[in-house]
Design a protein around this motif. Structure first.
Motif, PDB file in Angstrom:
ATOM      1  N   VAL A 106     110.745 -17.735  45.327  1.00  0.00           N
ATOM      2  CA  VAL A 106     110.480 -16.338  45.653  1.00  0.00           C
ATOM      3  C   VAL A 106     111.596 -15.759  46.521  1.00  0.00           C
ATOM      4  CG1 VAL A 106     108.817 -14.737  46.650  1.00  0.00           C
ATOM      5  CG2 VAL A 106     108.030 -16.708  45.380  1.00  0.00           C
ATOM      6  N   ILE A 107     112.157 -16.579  47.406  1.00  0.00           N
ATOM      7  CA  ILE A 107     113.302 -16.111  48.199  1.00  0.00           C
ATOM      8  C   ILE A 107     114.458 -15.752  47.266  1.00  0.00           C
ATOM      9  CG2 ILE A 107     115.122 -16.855  49.797  1.00  0.00           C
ATOM     10  CD1 ILE A 107     112.941 -18.345  51.375  1.00  0.00           C
ATOM     11  N   ALA A 108     114.681 -16.599  46.265  1.00  0.00           N
ATOM     12  CA  ALA A 108     115.752 -16.315  45.301  1.00  0.00           C
ATOM     13  C   ALA A 108     115.466 -15.011  44.564  1.00  0.00           C
ATOM     14  CB  ALA A 108     115.883 -17.472  44.311  1.00  0.00           C
ATOM     15  N   HIS A 109     114.208 -14.830  44.128  1.00  0.00           N
ATOM     16  CA  HIS A 109     113.841 -13.591  43.441  1.00  0.00           C
ATOM     17  C   HIS A 109     114.024 -12.383  44.359  1.00  0.00           C
ATOM     18  CE1 HIS A 109     112.225 -16.032  40.253  1.00  0.00           C
ATOM     19  NE2 HIS A 109     111.774 -14.969  39.605  1.00  0.00           N
ATOM     20  N   ALA A 110     113.562 -12.524  45.593  1.00  0.00           N
ATOM     21  CA  ALA A 110     113.668 -11.415  46.541  1.00  0.00           C
ATOM     22  C   ALA A 110     115.129 -11.076  46.817  1.00  0.00           C
ATOM     23  CB  ALA A 110     112.945 -11.762  47.839  1.00  0.00           C
ATOM     24  N   SER A 111     115.960 -12.105  46.869  1.00  0.00           N
ATOM     25  CA  SER A 111     117.386 -11.887  47.121  1.00  0.00           C
ATOM     26  C   SER A 111     118.034 -11.150  45.954  1.00  0.00           C
ATOM     27  CB  SER A 111     118.092 -13.228  47.340  1.00  0.00           C
ATOM     28  OG  SER A 111     117.500 -13.928  48.400  1.00  0.00           O
ATOM     29  N   GLN A 112     117.656 -11.564  44.735  1.00  0.00           N
ATOM     30  CA  GLN A 112     118.256 -10.946  43.552  1.00  0.00           C
ATOM     31  C   GLN A 112     117.773  -9.513  43.371  1.00  0.00           C
ATOM     32  OE1 GLN A 112     117.037 -13.761  40.579  1.00  0.00           O
ATOM     33  NE2 GLN A 112     118.307 -15.377  41.426  1.00  0.00           N
ATOM     34  N   LEU A 113     116.486  -9.281  43.639  1.00  0.00           N
ATOM     35  CA  LEU A 113     115.914  -7.957  43.422  1.00  0.00           C
ATOM     36  C   LEU A 113     116.189  -7.018  44.586  1.00  0.00           C
ATOM     37  CD1 LEU A 113     112.461  -9.161  42.119  1.00  0.00           C
ATOM     38  CD2 LEU A 113     114.165  -7.964  40.762  1.00  0.00           C
ATOM     39  N   GLY A 114     116.351  -7.595  45.759  1.00  0.00           N
ATOM     40  CA  GLY A 114     116.425  -6.790  46.968  1.00  0.00           C
ATOM     41  C   GLY A 114     115.042  -6.735  47.589  1.00  0.00           C
ATOM     42  N   MET A 115     114.948  -7.046  48.862  1.00  0.00           N
ATOM     43  CA  MET A 115     113.663  -7.074  49.542  1.00  0.00           C
ATOM     44  C   MET A 115     112.959  -5.733  49.450  1.00  0.00           C
ATOM     45  SD  MET A 115     111.624  -9.138  51.027  1.00  0.00           S
ATOM     46  CE  MET A 115     112.599 -10.557  51.553  1.00  0.00           C
ATOM     47  N   GLU A 116     113.728  -4.658  49.337  1.00  0.00           N
ATOM     48  CA  GLU A 116     113.141  -3.320  49.299  1.00  0.00           C
ATOM     49  C   GLU A 116     112.201  -3.159  48.111  1.00  0.00           C
ATOM     50  OE1 GLU A 116     114.611   1.332  49.605  1.00  0.00           O
ATOM     51  OE2 GLU A 116     116.073  -0.272  49.493  1.00  0.00           O
ATOM     52  N   ARG A 145     118.602 -18.676  54.541  1.00  0.00           N
ATOM     53  CA  ARG A 145     119.659 -17.726  54.945  1.00  0.00           C
ATOM     54  C   ARG A 145     119.837 -16.599  53.931  1.00  0.00           C
ATOM     55  NH1 ARG A 145     123.823 -19.910  58.080  1.00  0.00           N
ATOM     56  NH2 ARG A 145     124.796 -17.860  57.797  1.00  0.00           N
ATOM     57  N   PHE A 146     119.249 -16.757  52.730  1.00  0.00           N
ATOM     58  CA  PHE A 146     119.351 -15.690  51.730  1.00  0.00           C
ATOM     59  C   PHE A 146     118.534 -14.462  52.127  1.00  0.00           C
ATOM     60  CE2 PHE A 146     119.987 -18.967  48.073  1.00  0.00           C
ATOM     61  CZ  PHE A 146     121.288 -19.174  48.506  1.00  0.00           C
ATOM     62  N   LEU A 147     117.594 -14.650  53.042  1.00  0.00           N
ATOM     63  CA  LEU A 147     116.737 -13.538  53.455  1.00  0.00           C
ATOM     64  C   LEU A 147     117.448 -12.659  54.478  1.00  0.00           C
ATOM     65  CD1 LEU A 147     113.396 -15.500  53.863  1.00  0.00           C
ATOM     66  CD2 LEU A 147     113.870 -13.768  52.127  1.00  0.00           C
ATOM     67  N   PRO A 148     117.240 -11.340  54.418  1.00  0.00           N
ATOM     68  CA  PRO A 148     117.867 -10.444  55.403  1.00  0.00           C
ATOM     69  C   PRO A 148     117.144 -10.542  56.746  1.00  0.00           C
ATOM     70  CG  PRO A 148     116.525  -9.189  53.852  1.00  0.00           C
ATOM     71  CD  PRO A 148     116.492 -10.608  53.377  1.00  0.00           C
ATOM     72  N   PRO A 149     117.811 -10.957  57.817  1.00  0.00           N
ATOM     73  CA  PRO A 149     117.140 -11.168  59.115  1.00  0.00           C
ATOM     74  C   PRO A 149     116.438  -9.930  59.656  1.00  0.00           C
ATOM     75  CG  PRO A 149     119.360 -12.081  59.153  1.00  0.00           C
ATOM     76  CD  PRO A 149     119.243 -11.285  57.888  1.00  0.00           C
ATOM     77  N   ASP A 150     116.951  -8.757  59.327  1.00  0.00           N
ATOM     78  CA  ASP A 150     116.363  -7.533  59.870  1.00  0.00           C
ATOM     79  C   ASP A 150     115.140  -7.061  59.091  1.00  0.00           C
ATOM     80  OD1 ASP A 150     118.064  -7.024  57.688  1.00  0.00           O
ATOM     81  OD2 ASP A 150     118.262  -4.912  58.248  1.00  0.00           O
ATOM     82  N   ARG A 151     114.844  -7.726  57.960  1.00  0.00           N
ATOM     83  CA  ARG A 151     113.724  -7.284  57.126  1.00  0.00           C
ATOM     84  C   ARG A 151     112.569  -8.274  57.084  1.00  0.00           C
ATOM     85  NH1 ARG A 151     114.571  -3.477  53.459  1.00  0.00           N
ATOM     86  NH2 ARG A 151     112.324  -3.238  53.779  1.00  0.00           N
ATOM     87  N   VAL A 152     112.778  -9.468  57.659  1.00  0.00           N
ATOM     88  CA  VAL A 152     111.739 -10.499  57.538  1.00  0.00           C
ATOM     89  C   VAL A 152     111.343 -11.074  58.896  1.00  0.00           C
ATOM     90  CG1 VAL A 152     112.551 -11.177  55.241  1.00  0.00           C
ATOM     91  CG2 VAL A 152     113.307 -12.467  57.241  1.00  0.00           C
TER      92      VAL A 152
END
Length: 425
Positions: free
Chosen positions: A58-68, A91-98
């Motif tokens: 899911v992190i990979a999916h979120a990274s590819q799609l954009g957390m937004e 580390r693929f996750l945006p620190p300011d969004r999670v």
């Protein structure tokens, strides 16, 4: 254990559901979603051991799609175990969004504590999950986390009061999870909790003698007119009887009108421009608006209702391509499924006021038929334990896990874009 980008993106992702649960602030507006990764039922025995794989996927999916696309403007709470904490893919996750949510199974050994400090230096924030008392884990991690999540169902009211009181002066924010009743919510408010997670806001609090407000009556009357194929003059007259509705209709249509010189000034022109199908959809969404007609997308009930509507519409179009009428009925079922919570009235009383087909009624009252199965899928995906009921509903419809996840992400994205399309203020 470390996982690189290639390993993450190549992991099999077919056997995991993505769900999200809303997290509300004290003002009852959305502030975050918790992203939940559930193993498919045939893999439930492997759910814990496969947790890192599910999270990585899911992190990979979120990274590819954009957390937004997954959570919109809100923050995302993402569960992490020791394997995920120590991995590279976090580390693929945006620190300011999670906010990384440390599971209660994590042993706070020296390596784990060092890794949390390292991730904090990179800007990540942490929550401590399922706190029910002052354990050794809590004492070792409390100074490193920003949010403490308390499971209100796992302890007595007295224990909850004692725990909240002991944490009241701590710098961490308190989050009450599994809040299922309005009474539990009010208690947690009194105890100083900042955030609330659970479906108390979507439970119909049926009030004896409750009457539908005049503005709600106008919208329901219009929906009934559209459902019964009334003529344009009757619909126009009903709109004109409510000045705020007329004003919002004109603003909506003019925000969508083609070209800077195209300005629509009459209700009759606006109704022609919008068309019956879009008018019906706009009215359904407007039911969940504020009293002054503003559609606030950080309303949790509106988020759930519109997400359900779009989920059902996309499921219907996937199963019956080209069946526009069927897709519109599916959207109606999804968005109307929370009207008992919205209006504090039993669903059968609400349906007496709106002209809908027997198929729609059966889905809303009994979860019957294909539409009922679609609604069951939407309800199961709202962060409850995705299990065999969900799989049975998917099997009945003939939808795969991969298809439903793609539909879900498309629905999240559509709801996120509603602000521009339903601007009624």
């Amino acid at each position: 254990m470390h996982a690189d980008a290639t390993a993450v993106t190549s992991m099999p992702s077919e056997q995991f559901f993505l769900a999200r649960q809303p997290i509300l602030g004290r003002d009852q507006k959305l502030v975050a979603f918790e992203l939940l990764f559930r193993a498919a039922p045939e893999h439930e025995d492997a759910q814990l051991t496969d947790y890192a794989a599910a999270t990585a996927t899911v992190i990979a999916h979120a990274s590819q799609l954009g957390m937004e696309q997954v959570v919109g403007e809100q923050l995302a709470f993402v569960n992490v175990d020791e394997v995920v904490l120590k991995s590279d893919f976090v580390r693929f996750l945006p620190p300011d969004r999670v906010i990384l949510e440390i599971l209660e199974t994590v042993d706070p050994n020296d390596q784990v504590l060092a890794r949390i400090r390292e991730l904090k230096e990179l800007g990540f924030k942490f929550a401590l999950d399922d706190v029910i008392g002052h354990s050794e884990q809590v004492s070792k991690l409390i100074d490193l986390v920003d949010v403490i999540k308390v499971d209100v169902n796992a302890i007595s009211r007295e224990e909850l009061t004692c725990l909240a009181t002991s944490l009241r002066d701590a710098p961490q924010k308190l989050l009450a999870e599994k809040v299922e009743t309005v009474e539990e919510f009010h208690l947690c408010m009194e105890l100083g909790f900042e955030y609330f997670q659970g479906y108390y806001f979507a439970r119909p609090a049926i009030l004896s003698g409750k009457k539908i407000s005049p503005s709600e009556l106008v919208v329901l009357r219009l929906l009934e007119l559209i459902g019964s194929n009334a003529d344009n003059a009757a619909i126009e007259l009903a709109v004109k009887r409510d000045a705020l509705l007329s004003l919002n209709l004109l603003r909506l249509v003019n925000s969508r009108a083609a070209g800077p010189d195209r300005h629509i000034e009459s209700v009759s022109q606006a109704l022609v421009q919008l068309g019956r199908s879009q008018l019906q959809r706009w009215l359904q969404i407007l039911l969940y608006s504020t009293p002054d007609g503003r559609v606030e997308l950080n309303s949790p009930l509106l988020q759930m209702a519109t997400t359900r509507g779009r989920l059902l519409e996309l499921m219907s179009l996937t199963l019956r391509p080209g069946d526009v009428a069927g897709a519109e009925a599916a959207f109606t079922i999804g968005i109307m499924s929370l009207m008992d919570a919205l209006l504090s009235l039993p669903m059968d009383r609400i349906l007496d006021r709106v002209d809908v087909s027997q198929e729609v009624k059966a889905a809303l009252l009994d979860r019957a038929g294909d539409y009922g199965a679609m609604l069951s899928v939407a309800e199961e995906l709202e962060g409850k334990q995705c299990g065999r009921r969900l799989s049975r509903a998917l099997d009945k419809l003939g939808l795969s896990i991969k298809q439903i996840r793609e539909i879900e992400l498309a629905a999240f994205d559509w709801v996120r874009g509603l602000g521009a399309d339903t601007r009624v203020h």
